[in-house]
Design an enzyme around this catalytic site. Sequence first.
Site, PDB file in Angstrom:
ATOM      1  N   GLN A  52      63.418  -3.675  59.874  1.00 60.98           N
ATOM      2  CA  GLN A  52      62.067  -3.332  59.938  1.00 60.98           C
ATOM      3  C   GLN A  52      61.486  -3.257  58.581  1.00 60.98           C
ATOM      4  OE1 GLN A  52      62.478   0.288  62.558  1.00 60.98           O
ATOM      5  NE2 GLN A  52      60.413  -0.446  63.105  1.00 60.98           N
TER       6      GLN A  52
ATOM      7  N   HIS B 257      66.846  -3.071  67.495  1.00 65.28           N
ATOM      8  CA  HIS B 257      66.206  -3.765  66.255  1.00 65.28           C
ATOM      9  C   HIS B 257      67.232  -4.553  65.400  1.00 65.28           C
ATOM     10  CE1 HIS B 257      62.154  -2.246  65.675  1.00 65.28           C
ATOM     11  NE2 HIS B 257      62.425  -1.008  65.909  1.00 65.28           N
TER      12      HIS B 257
ATOM     13  N   HIS C 239      66.936   2.293  70.997  1.00 66.13           N
ATOM     14  CA  HIS C 239      65.732   1.730  70.410  1.00 66.13           C
ATOM     15  C   HIS C 239      66.079   0.940  69.004  1.00 66.13           C
ATOM     16  CE1 HIS C 239      61.346   1.462  69.383  1.00 66.13           C
ATOM     17  NE2 HIS C 239      61.917   1.323  68.189  1.00 66.13           N
ATOM     18  N   GLU C 240      66.820   1.969  68.044  1.00 70.49           N
ATOM     19  CA  GLU C 240      67.240   1.234  66.932  1.00 70.49           C
ATOM     20  C   GLU C 240      68.332   0.325  66.925  1.00 70.49           C
ATOM     21  OE1 GLU C 240      65.114   2.225  64.631  1.00 70.49           O
ATOM     22  OE2 GLU C 240      64.246   3.689  65.833  1.00 70.49           O
TER      23      GLU C 240
ATOM     24  N   CYS D 194      56.974   2.752  68.025  1.00 67.42           N
ATOM     25  CA  CYS D 194      57.805   1.834  67.064  1.00 67.42           C
ATOM     26  C   CYS D 194      56.922   1.972  65.805  1.00 67.42           C
ATOM     27  CB  CYS D 194      58.155   0.699  67.326  1.00 67.42           C
ATOM     28  SG  CYS D 194      59.178  -0.213  66.425  1.00 67.42           S
ATOM     29  N   LEU D 195      57.397   1.998  64.693  1.00 69.84           N
ATOM     30  CA  LEU D 195      56.594   1.908  63.514  1.00 69.84           C
ATOM     31  C   LEU D 195      56.227   0.528  63.220  1.00 69.84           C
ATOM     32  CD1 LEU D 195      58.672   4.111  61.161  1.00 69.84           C
ATOM     33  CD2 LEU D 195      56.541   4.781  61.940  1.00 69.84           C
TER      34      LEU D 195
ATOM     35  N   GLY E  40      62.730   7.202  63.776  1.00 70.87           N
ATOM     36  CA  GLY E  40      63.934   6.191  63.485  1.00 70.87           C
ATOM     37  C   GLY E  40      63.498   5.189  62.658  1.00 70.87           C
TER      38      GLY E  40
END
Length: 163
Positions: free
Chosen positions: A51, A134, A130-131, A88-89, A46
């Site tokens: 981000q 963000h 999670h997304e 997470c990236l 994701g």
Amino acid sequence: MAVLNVLEYPDPALRVDASEVSEFGDELKKLVADLWETMYLSKGVGLAAPQVGRPVRLFVADWEGNRRVVANPSIIEIEGTERVDEGCLSFPGIYEEVTRPARIRIIYRDENGERRDETAEGYLARVFAHETDHLNGRLLIDNLSALKRAFIRKKMSRKSRER
Ligand code: NI
């Protein structure tokens, strides 16, 4: 398409409260294409627009072939809890157990602006949650204990000094 730079914690742009997507035109489609390319290259499941420094309520997700483009999401129902490792990236190399709902109902717009109403379970529900976090400036680290937060903060600030 272009590969975008993924911001890493503690970049302040990750804390943005993102704005609603209002136009579902070519500009959005280009951003979506760039998010896909960046996410796949980074081997993520994701990636949210904040981000990559774009403060809009948009993310892409691909969990085991379930590909979704999600704009303006609202999680309207949650059920149960599951505690599973997640990454997470924006926190490369960090995987921590996080408690998330086992099942969620989410309404959103797809890349064409069509309204979607979806119930997701398991890891796909986790990715959606999670997304969506963000888009509200909420990060993986916020779901951890104070001790773990301190450890990750130290680790990430050491990394950002090395860059
Ligand atoms: Ni993330």
